[in-house]
Design a protein around this motif. Structure first.
Motif, PDB file in Angstrom:
ATOM      1  N   PHE A  97       0.778   6.992  -6.664  1.00 37.10           N
ATOM      2  CA  PHE A  97      -0.289   7.967  -6.871  1.00 37.10           C
ATOM      3  C   PHE A  97       0.180   9.380  -6.542  1.00 37.10           C
ATOM      4  O   PHE A  97      -0.186  10.330  -7.228  1.00 37.10           O
ATOM      5  N   LEU A 157       2.097  10.596  -9.504  1.00 41.29           N
ATOM      6  CA  LEU A 157       1.210  11.008 -10.594  1.00 41.29           C
ATOM      7  C   LEU A 157       0.565  12.358 -10.293  1.00 41.29           C
ATOM      8  O   LEU A 157       0.427  13.212 -11.185  1.00 41.29           O
ATOM      9  N   PHE A 158       0.165  12.559  -9.052  1.00 43.19           N
ATOM     10  CA  PHE A 158      -0.427  13.836  -8.642  1.00 43.19           C
ATOM     11  C   PHE A 158       0.572  14.979  -8.825  1.00 43.19           C
ATOM     12  O   PHE A 158       0.239  16.050  -9.344  1.00 43.19           O
ATOM     13  N   THR A 213       8.504   8.620  -7.112  1.00 38.89           N
ATOM     14  CA  THR A 213       8.614   7.463  -8.007  1.00 38.89           C
ATOM     15  C   THR A 213       9.710   6.522  -7.519  1.00 38.89           C
ATOM     16  O   THR A 213       9.522   5.296  -7.485  1.00 38.89           O
ATOM     17  N   ILE A 256       2.005   1.842  -3.525  1.00 38.92           N
ATOM     18  CA  ILE A 256       0.878   2.313  -4.337  1.00 38.92           C
ATOM     19  C   ILE A 256       0.579   3.779  -4.027  1.00 38.92           C
ATOM     20  O   ILE A 256       0.354   4.587  -4.927  1.00 38.92           O
ATOM     21  N   ALA A 257       0.616   4.135  -2.753  1.00 32.60           N
ATOM     22  CA  ALA A 257       0.374   5.530  -2.356  1.00 32.60           C
ATOM     23  C   ALA A 257       1.455   6.446  -2.929  1.00 32.60           C
ATOM     24  O   ALA A 257       1.154   7.552  -3.408  1.00 32.60           O
ATOM     25  N   TRP A 260       0.818  -1.214   0.000  1.00 32.61           N
ATOM     26  CA  TRP A 260       0.000   0.000   0.000  1.00 32.61           C
ATOM     27  C   TRP A 260       0.849   1.260   0.000  1.00 32.61           C
ATOM     28  O   TRP A 260       0.482   2.263  -0.603  1.00 32.61           O
TER      29      TRP A 260
END
Length: 52
Positions: A13, A16-17, A45, A9-10, A6
């Motif tokens: 995201f 990407l933000f 990243t 994954i966070a 998790w």
């Protein structure tokens, strides 16, 4: 296992933000802010890849 990642994954995201923020800042002509966000996106990243 996917549920164990998790944090990765966070971070993905978040990257990407932040990349979206880079595009937004560049459209507004705020180059210094875009540079800061680009560095933060690269760090997020890297964190996601290393955590995975």
């Amino acid at each position: 296992m996917l549920t164990d990642n998790w944090t990765a994954i966070a971070m993905a995201f978040a990257a990407l933000f932040l990349a979206g923020g880079v595009v937004s800042f560049l459209k507004q002509g705020i180059k210094a802010g875009a540079l800061v966000l680009a560095v933060l996106a690269a760090l997020a990243t890297t964190a996601a890849v290393l955590w995975w």
